[in-house]
Design a protein around this motif. Structure first.
Motif, PDB file in Angstrom:
ATOM      1  N   TYR A  12     -10.257  -2.008  16.845  1.00 26.04           N
ATOM      2  CA  TYR A  12      -9.031  -2.119  16.601  1.00 26.04           C
ATOM      3  C   TYR A  12      -7.947  -2.251  17.839  1.00 26.04           C
ATOM      4  O   TYR A  12      -6.981  -2.432  17.756  1.00 26.04           O
ATOM      5  N   VAL A  18      -5.473  -0.973  -3.376  1.00 23.99           N
ATOM      6  CA  VAL A  18      -6.003  -1.061  -1.998  1.00 23.99           C
ATOM      7  C   VAL A  18      -6.901  -2.381  -1.808  1.00 23.99           C
ATOM      8  O   VAL A  18      -6.635  -2.991  -0.716  1.00 23.99           O
ATOM      9  N   ILE A  19      -7.714  -2.814  -2.653  1.00 21.80           N
ATOM     10  CA  ILE A  19      -8.654  -4.035  -2.577  1.00 21.80           C
ATOM     11  C   ILE A  19      -7.586  -5.013  -2.555  1.00 21.80           C
ATOM     12  O   ILE A  19      -7.960  -6.185  -1.777  1.00 21.80           O
ATOM     13  N   ASP A  23      -1.722   0.836   9.738  1.00 21.34           N
ATOM     14  CA  ASP A  23      -0.633   1.138   8.772  1.00 21.34           C
ATOM     15  C   ASP A  23       0.671   1.209   9.284  1.00 21.34           C
ATOM     16  O   ASP A  23       1.630   1.196   8.315  1.00 21.34           O
ATOM     17  N   ASP A  47     -14.368  -7.175  14.239  1.00 16.43           N
ATOM     18  CA  ASP A  47     -13.940  -6.570  12.789  1.00 16.43           C
ATOM     19  C   ASP A  47     -14.124  -5.242  12.891  1.00 16.43           C
ATOM     20  O   ASP A  47     -13.453  -4.454  11.920  1.00 16.43           O
ATOM     21  N   ILE A  82      -6.265  -5.577   0.722  1.00 16.08           N
ATOM     22  CA  ILE A  82      -7.172  -5.872   1.975  1.00 16.08           C
ATOM     23  C   ILE A  82      -7.134  -7.598   1.708  1.00 16.08           C
ATOM     24  O   ILE A  82      -7.315  -8.050   2.759  1.00 16.08           O
ATOM     25  N   TYR A 128      -4.379  -6.825   4.783  1.00 17.29           N
ATOM     26  CA  TYR A 128      -4.398  -5.535   5.199  1.00 17.29           C
ATOM     27  C   TYR A 128      -5.743  -5.034   5.684  1.00 17.29           C
ATOM     28  O   TYR A 128      -6.751  -5.399   5.175  1.00 17.29           O
ATOM     29  N   ASP A 129      -5.692  -4.424   6.900  1.00 17.69           N
ATOM     30  CA  ASP A 129      -6.947  -4.215   7.559  1.00 17.69           C
ATOM     31  C   ASP A 129      -7.049  -3.002   8.345  1.00 17.69           C
ATOM     32  O   ASP A 129      -7.645  -2.859   9.408  1.00 17.69           O
ATOM     33  N   GLY A 130      -6.367  -1.757   7.661  1.00 15.11           N
ATOM     34  CA  GLY A 130      -6.431  -0.585   8.270  1.00 15.11           C
ATOM     35  C   GLY A 130      -5.141  -0.312   9.228  1.00 15.11           C
ATOM     36  O   GLY A 130      -5.065   0.838   9.440  1.00 15.11           O
ATOM     37  N   ILE A 178       0.971  -1.211   0.077  1.00 10.62           N
ATOM     38  CA  ILE A 178      -0.017  -0.170   0.025  1.00 10.62           C
ATOM     39  C   ILE A 178       0.808   1.192   0.110  1.00 10.62           C
ATOM     40  O   ILE A 178       0.692   2.314  -0.714  1.00 10.62           O
ATOM     41  N   GLN A 207      -7.308   2.391  -5.942  1.00  7.09           N
ATOM     42  CA  GLN A 207      -8.425   1.571  -5.323  1.00  7.09           C
ATOM     43  C   GLN A 207      -8.284   0.243  -5.433  1.00  7.09           C
ATOM     44  O   GLN A 207      -8.263  -0.487  -4.459  1.00  7.09           O
TER      45      GLN A 207
END
Lengths: 378, 374
Positions: A313, A115-116, A127, A310, A119, A123-125, A74, A112
């Motif tokens: 965090y 990024v998908i 960073d 889910d 994921i 990747y789950d946010g 990313i 985009q």
């Protein structure tokens, strides 16, 4: 005189045996009971814990490697997009809005897609590579929830093994774990059903709603109260034995009281709603999502689109979510096993009478025609 | 009056015999047809009928879910247009996230344009920093949407009929893949109701199919036994009171069932590996997790959108059949092994209890001895 003394001595001896050995016998029975029936719970929990360690070891490192790679992907995608935007900006000396926007939009779209892809890779946010271990889905509690979903055949799928060894381990873990869990369900269902029937019978008798007084679980107390003091010791032993029999659950004949089906259904619905309220408060879902999650999990369908943890965090919240979910699932499946056990007899009886009614209908239509043949001649 | 009363039964019975004698040729075919119908109803109610019931339930459910999930309000166009700019709209289901992503993309494009066009003196580092920030926000928005269910597909593309059929199958067999999920409120409510009624029907199918397959398998096994050993597989035992009882000499062993299941899993592995292009481990992993009703959902055959769009729906139908048949085979094994497992469990429980009793008696005896010595 001697006989009196010996008889009194015998009485005192028996009394002493009754008061302190009664307690020891009770403890011994309790341990036997725990070992044969409730020991299954320990076995299942132990198996799940072993599975958690195994999966954490197999998948944990690979998963964190994948996540690191996803974060790197990313970062690189972002800087690439930025550089390309810079190139576009440089190309158009006089800034033409339309053309610039078109090119920029296509770049953003490409970003985009990347990024998908990241994921999907994991990747789950999160960073920053430093925060990875705290929020891993393959932490101990996450692996515990995964093992539990494998042996209960729920199978959410939000956490899935990606390594080859993980998949092989899942196959064998499932083949051995599923019969174990079925054994757990049948045992616990039996125990819970029997104790529920017993307490329901007591409730019924207390309120006097026409329960049968011959049920074994209630009679010993009456008989003990009525007996003459000299014979109390023997009846106490008999009471103990019958109590043992009813708790160990082999030959109880006290089901002249059947728990109504509506009560069982009410218990199940109540458990689902209760779980829905708790989960919606903890996970910040709405009530429909919470009850949808509880129902889909308890019926072992387990889509996995809505799973606790889910949307949280923070590390503490994630662990607590998974553990709470695991406990809810284990208890819930035991309660459902109990309800099916209680409803079984009545449902089978109703089903048989239904089938009989259908058969009668079919044969009735045949018999009616015979009468019709003979009737007009009268 | 009494005379006539006394004579009535006689006439009635003679009349009845006359009527039955006279119209016997008419009654018999009708009786036959009626008996046939009755037998058919009973058969449908038990064996093949339940399988047909399950398939019909799945097809009906597929149509229903497809309708629910792809339904558009009459004002959809207006709302979709409104949703491009404002988060305050009336869209439902998957459209909510599709609109959110569209809005995010527009917002990002606008921000980028603002940043690029507003810099009079072009400072590269500030431009890069602000662009990076904008892209970072965009990335976070996408992650948020994906968590809420965004997957880039519009409902009409996702909910083709075979996909909906697979979805219904995954509900009532309790597999629950999760690659396709209901996103509208009505879809979720319909899923719950569909499961509540579908799971008992499926369990009925499971039990019945198990019985049918178990009987077939026993017959096949006995025929093979007779063919290979030339001995009758049923021996007739004379009881003490003179009755004869047919006692099967050979019982299907547990290992035979396990071989059948392993063969089926192996067949499925090869089939899916060839068709879907998975490798053998992934294929075996899919077969085992599906037949065990776990249903993780990372591998689902026929979930490739392009194929279902182009109409290659036979694969999904064959997967459907494979899973149903596999469940039937597992029910057969459960049926054949149940007696053995039950007897073994009872033996185990009895042995454990005897051992514990033995311990208890030993400790009691030991205590009594020690008491006597005091």
């Amino acid at each position: 005189m001697e006989r009196k003394r010996s008889s009194r001595h015998r009485q005192r001896y028996r009394k002493r045996k009754t008061t302190c050995d009664k307690i020891k016998d009770f403890i011994r029975e309790f341990i036997a009971f725990m070992f044969s029936n409730v020991g299954i719970i320990g076995l299942v929990v132990g198996y799940t814990i072993c599975g958690a360690f195994m999966f954490q070891a197999i998948e944990g490192t690979e998963a964190s490697d994948d996540r690191e790679e996803a974060i790197k992907d990313i970062h690189s995608a972002r800087s690439k997009t930025r550089d390309r935007l810079w190139e576009i900006t440089q190309k158009f000396n006089v800034l033409e809005e339309e053309a610039w926007r078109e090119q920029a939009a296509s770049e953003v779209l490409k970003f985009q897609m990347e990024v998908i892809d990241a994921i999907n890779k994991g990747y789950d946010g999160v960073d920053d590579v430093k925060d990875l271990s705290e929020t891993s889905q393959w932490s101990f509690s996450g692996a515990f929830l995964y093992s539990l979903t494998v042996i209960t055949t729920i199978g959410y799928g939000n956490v899935a093994p990606k390594t080859e060894w993980g998949k092989v381990a899942t196959i064998f873990y499932a083949i051995i774990g599923m019969p174990l869990f079925l054994l757990y369900l049948s045992n616990i269902g039996d125990i819970l059903a029997k104790s529920f029937k017993w307490s329901y019978a007591k409730c019924c008798l207390c309120r006097g709603c026409g329960g049968n007084r011959d049920s074994r679980s209630v009679s010993p107390e009456n008989s003990v109260a009525v007996q003459v003091p000299e014979i109390i010791d023997e009846t106490d032993e008999q009471y103990e034995e019958s109590h043992i029999e009813s708790t160990l659950g082999d030959s109880v004949k006290d089901d002249t009281i059947t728990v109504p089906v509506t009560l069982c259904l009410a218990i199940m619905v109540g458990y689902v709603c209760g779980g829905a309220i708790l989960f919606s408060k903890w996970e910040d879902w709405d009530f429909l999502d919470g009850s949808y999650f509880c129902f889909i999990s308890l019926s072992t369908i387990g889509f996995g689109d809505i799973v606790p943890g889910d949307q949280i965090y923070a590390s503490k919240g994630l662990d607590m979510s998974f553990i709470f979910c695991s406990m809810y699932l284990m208890l819930g499946m035991a309660i459902i096993a109990m309800c099916f056990n209680l409803m079984q007899e009545e449902v089978i009886h109703k089903f048989r009478s239904c089938v009989k009614a259908v058969k009668n209908c079919c044969s009735c239509s045949g018999a009616r025609d015979d009468d019709v043949d003979t009737a007009p001649i009268e | 009056m009494t005379q006539s009363g006394a004579s009535v039964p006689v006439t009635r019975s003679s009349v009845r015999s006359r009527s039955s004698g006279g119209s016997s040729s008419e009654v018999d075919p009708r009786e036959k047809v009626k008996a046939c119908c009755r037998k058919l109803v009973e058969f449908m109610f038990t064996q093949v009928g339940v399988g047909g019931l399950v398939v019909c339930y799945a097809i009906v459910g597929a149509f229903a879910f497809q309708h629910i999930e792809t339904a558009k309000d009459p004002k959809w166009e207006v709302e979709w247009h409104k949703a491009q700019t404002s988060p305050d709209h009336n869209l439902k289901g998957a459209w909510v996230q599709l609109a959110a992503v569209k809005r995010l993309t527009n917002l990002t494009a606008n921000k980028l344009w603002d940043v690029t066009s507003s810099e009079n003196v072009f400072n590269i580092t500030t431009w890069k920093k602000s662009t990076d920030m904008i892209l970072h926000e965009f990335q976070e928005g996408i992650v948020d949407s994906v968590k809420k269910g965004y997957d880039g597909r519009e409902p009409e593309d996702a909910w083709t009929l075979p996909a909906a059929l697979m979805f219904c199958l995954s509900i009532f067999t309790m597999i629950g893949y999760g690659n396709m999920v209901p996103k509208t409120t009505w879809g979720k409510v319909a899923t719950i109701l569909y499961a509540v009624f579908g799971i008992p029907v499926y369990i009925l199918y499971f039990m019945n199919m198990g019985k049918v397959f178990a009987n077939c398998f026993r017959w096949i096994y006995r025929t093979m036994y007779e063919c290979t050993t030339k001995k009758p597989s049923i021996k007739v035992i004379e009881l003490e009171n003179g009755d004869t009882v047919a006692h099967p000499r050979v019982i299907v062993p547990t290992t035979a069932c396990l071989w059948v299941i392993s063969g089926y899993v192996l067949g499925g592995t090869i089939m899916f590996a060839e068709w879907e292009g998975w490798d053998y481990l992934d294929s075996a992993y899919f077969c085992v997790t599906s037949l065990c009703k776990i249903g993780i959902g990372d591998f689902v055959p026929g979930a490739n959108i392009l194929e279902s769009r182009s109409g290659n729906q036979t694969k999904l139908v064959i997967n459907f059949m494979y899973l149903l048949l596999g469940m039937g085979l597992i029910a057969m094994c459960y049926n054949l092994m149940r007696e053995e497992v039950k007897v073994k469990m009872q033996d185990l429980k009895r042995d454990m209890r005897k051992w514990l009793e033995g311990l208890r008696i030993q400790s009691c005896y030991g205590k009594k001895k020690s008491k006597r010595y005091h």
